[in-house]
Write an enzyme that holds these catalytic residues in place. Structure first.
Site, PDB file in Angstrom:
ATOM      1  N   ASP A 147       0.876  -1.273   0.013  1.00  0.00           N
ATOM      2  CA  ASP A 147      -0.191   0.094   0.052  1.00  0.00           C
ATOM      3  C   ASP A 147       0.815   1.382  -0.081  1.00  0.00           C
ATOM      4  O   ASP A 147       0.636   2.147  -0.689  1.00  0.00           O
ATOM      5  CB  ASP A 147      -0.804  -0.174   1.162  1.00  0.00           C
ATOM      6  CG  ASP A 147      -2.161  -0.645   0.849  1.00  0.00           C
ATOM      7  OD1 ASP A 147      -2.725  -0.709  -0.103  1.00  0.00           O
ATOM      8  OD2 ASP A 147      -2.489  -1.493   1.824  1.00  0.00           O
ATOM      9  N   GLU A 157      -4.331   7.061   2.383  1.00  0.00           N
ATOM     10  CA  GLU A 157      -4.619   6.377   3.627  1.00  0.00           C
ATOM     11  C   GLU A 157      -3.671   6.004   4.401  1.00  0.00           C
ATOM     12  O   GLU A 157      -3.756   5.843   5.571  1.00  0.00           O
ATOM     13  CB  GLU A 157      -5.260   5.180   3.208  1.00  0.00           C
ATOM     14  CG  GLU A 157      -5.980   4.069   3.998  1.00  0.00           C
ATOM     15  CD  GLU A 157      -6.754   2.826   3.470  1.00  0.00           C
ATOM     16  OE1 GLU A 157      -7.426   2.261   4.309  1.00  0.00           O
ATOM     17  OE2 GLU A 157      -6.856   2.698   2.340  1.00  0.00           O
ATOM     18  N   ILE A 187      -4.229   0.722  -2.401  1.00  0.00           N
ATOM     19  CA  ILE A 187      -4.787  -0.497  -2.998  1.00  0.00           C
ATOM     20  C   ILE A 187      -6.063  -0.721  -2.296  1.00  0.00           C
ATOM     21  O   ILE A 187      -6.095  -1.027  -0.985  1.00  0.00           O
ATOM     22  CB  ILE A 187      -3.881  -1.755  -2.584  1.00  0.00           C
ATOM     23  CG1 ILE A 187      -2.752  -1.557  -3.354  1.00  0.00           C
ATOM     24  CG2 ILE A 187      -4.873  -3.184  -2.785  1.00  0.00           C
ATOM     25  CD1 ILE A 187      -1.605  -2.566  -3.024  1.00  0.00           C
TER      26      ILE A 187
END
Length: 400
Positions: A54, A79, A155
Site C-alpha cells: 500500500d 490512507e 490498494i
C-alpha cells in the site's frame, strides 16, 4: 490540466504493476502469502507486507506527481502513513530513493534483509511505464495546480488482494469478491470548494492468461471542469442486454412500480436498508467487495446505484469515482442528508465534498463519509430512486 490527468493515468499503471508483481513474482508472493497466517510475523519486520505494498504504491504516486509538477506533492493525501516502527522499536521512514539500488537497500531494512524480495520490489518500483489515452492528447484545459488536492487509495479492498481469489464468477457482470474487486483510486479535487475534478480508477486484475497466469488490468478516468466533461467510456456503446442496469428513461407510469432499479451494496449493509432496497429493486441487488469497485460498477453501467448507509468509507475511497461520475452527468451524494431533504424546498442534492474534515472527529474519522453515500449516473434516476426508497423506509429509519 489534461497533462496532470495523463500523468495520473501513467502512475496508476505503475502502481498496478507493483500490485501485480507482489502476486506474480515468487519472492514477493511468499511474503504476501504470510499475511494469511496469524501470529507468525517476524518481529524484525517493520511492517506487514500488505501495508508495505500500500505505502509503496502511495509513495510512487506522490513522487511521480511531484517530479512532473513541482509543488503538487504537498497536496497529495492518502490512507497510509510512510513511517513504521517494528516490534523492536526501530523506526523507518519509507521513501523512494533516486536509484533502484538505494531503494532496494531501504526496503531491505523493512523486510529483515530479504535481498530477493527487496531487489524485486525495487526493480518494479523504478521501472518506466508508458500509459496514455489519445483522447486527452488534443485537450488543452488551463487550471492552476495550486488549487488542486489529490486523494489516493493505493490498494482498495486489501482483504481481497491478500486472499487472492482468481476464479470467482460474476453475477450479471458484477464480482461479489476476488481480485477483480481490487482497485487503485486517485481523485483530484478543488481545495477551495471540495468539488471533485478528475478521477482515475485502475483495476489491476481483470483477466488472467490461462497459460502464463499473468494478469491484465484496465483503467477508467473522467474529467469535469468548467463546463468540460469527458471520460474514458465516452466512445463505448452500451449493450442493455449485458447488464442489469435500466438505462432507459423511467416514465411516470413505470415509477408506480418497484423493481425498476439495480443496486450494488456492501455485505455489511443494514437490514432495514436491504429490506427497503428489496422492495425497490427486487432481485437486482448485487453484493460486492470494495468501495472503489462498487463505485466502478456504477461507472460502467453494471448497476444504477451504489448505496451505503454506514460511515466507514472515506474521502480516498470516493473522490476518484465521484469525479468520473460527474463527468458522465452523475455524482455521489450524502445518503443521510438526502433522506432528510425536502424536495419541495428546492434544495440541491448534497454532493460529497473533499476539502473539509468532520468536526469533533479524530484520526481517520475526520475524513469519513459520515452520512453514508449514494453513487449514481443520472440525476433523474437518483431522484426517482430516492422517492421510492423513502416510501419503503419507516419514518424512524429516515430520521436516524
Amino acid at each position: 490540466m489534461s497533462d496532470i490527468l495523463q500523468a495520473l493515468l501513467c502512475v496508476s499503471e505503475k502502481a498496478a504493476n507493483i500490485a501485480r508483481a507482489c502476486r506474480q513474482q515468487e519472492a514477493l508472493f511468499q511474503l504476501l502469502i504470510e499475511e494469511k497466517k496469524e501470529g507468525e510475523k517476524n518481529k524484525k519486520f517493520a511492517v506487514d507486507f500488505k501495508t508495505l505494498a500500500d505505502v509503496l504504491v502511495q509513495e510512487v504516486i506522490k513522487q511521480h506527481m511531484e517530479t512532473r509538477f513541482p509543488g503538487l506533492g504537498k497536496n497529495i493525501s492518502g490512507e497510509e502513513s510512510n513511517e513504521f516502527t517494528n516490534d523492536l522499536g526501530e523506526k523507518i521512514t519509507l521513501r523512494l530513493c533516486s536509484t533502484e539500488e538505494e531503494t532496494g537497500a531501504l526496503l531491505s531494512k523493512v523486510l529483515n534483509s530479504n535481498k530477493l524480495a527487496s531487489e524485486a520490489l525495487a526493480k518494479v518500483v523504478h521501472q518506466d511505464v508508458s500509459f496514455t489515452d489519445p483522447t486527452l492528447d488534443s485537450m488543452e484545459i488551463n487550471i492552476s495546480q495550486d488549487i488542486l488536492g489529490i486523494w489516493v487509495d493505493p490498494i482498495d479492498s486489501t482483504y481481497q488482494y491478500i486472499k487472492g481469489s482468481a476464479n470467482v464468477k460474476p453475477n450479471h457482470g458484477i464480482f461479489p469478491c476476488g481480485l477483480q474487486c481490487v482497485t487503485i483510486l486517485i481523485g483530484v479535487y478543488d481545495i477551495q470548494t471540495g468539488v471533485p475534478l478528475m478521477g482515475v480508477i485502475n483495476q489491476p486484475f481483470v483477466s488472467q492468461d490461462i497459460n502464463t497466469l499473468r494478469w491484465k488490468g484496465q483503467c477508467f478516468w473522467g474529467l469535469s471542469y468548467n463546463g468540460t466533461n469527458i471520460h474514458s467510456l465516452s466512445n463505448l456503446k452500451r449493450n442493455n442486454t449485458e447488464t442489469p442496469s435500466q438505462l432507459t428513461e423511467i416514465t411516470n407510469s413505470e415509477a408506480e412500480f418497484s423493481h425498476c432499479f439495480s443496486a450494488v451494496i456492501s455485505t455489511s449493509e443494514k437490514e432495514n436498508i436491504k429490506a427497503a432496497l428489496t422492495r425497490v429493486c427486487g432481485d437486482s441487488i448485487f453484493r460486492a467487495a470494495g468501495a472503489g469497485y462498487k463505485s466502478l460498477c456504477v461507472v460502467q453501467g453494471l448497476a444504477d446505484i451504489y448505496i451505503f448507509s454506514e460511515d466507514t468509507t472515506f474521502k480516498w475511497d470516493t473522490c476518484a469515482a465521484h469525479a468520473i461520475l460527474r463527468s458522465m452527468g452523475g455524482g455521489m451524494v450524502d445518503l443521510k442528508e438526502c433522506l432528510e431533504r425536502n424536495p419541495e424546498m428546492g434544495l440541491d442534492l448534497p454532493q460529497l465534498v473533499y476539502h473539509v474534515e468532520n468536526k469533533d472527529a479524530t484520526g481517520v474519522d475526520q475524513w469519513c463519509n459520515k452520512g453514508g453515500l449514494i453513487a449514481y449516473r443520472s440525476r433523474k434516476q437518483l431522484e426517482m430512486f430516492l422517492s421510492l426508497l423513502i416510501q419503503n423506509l419507516a419514518p424512524a429509519d429516515i430520521n436516524t
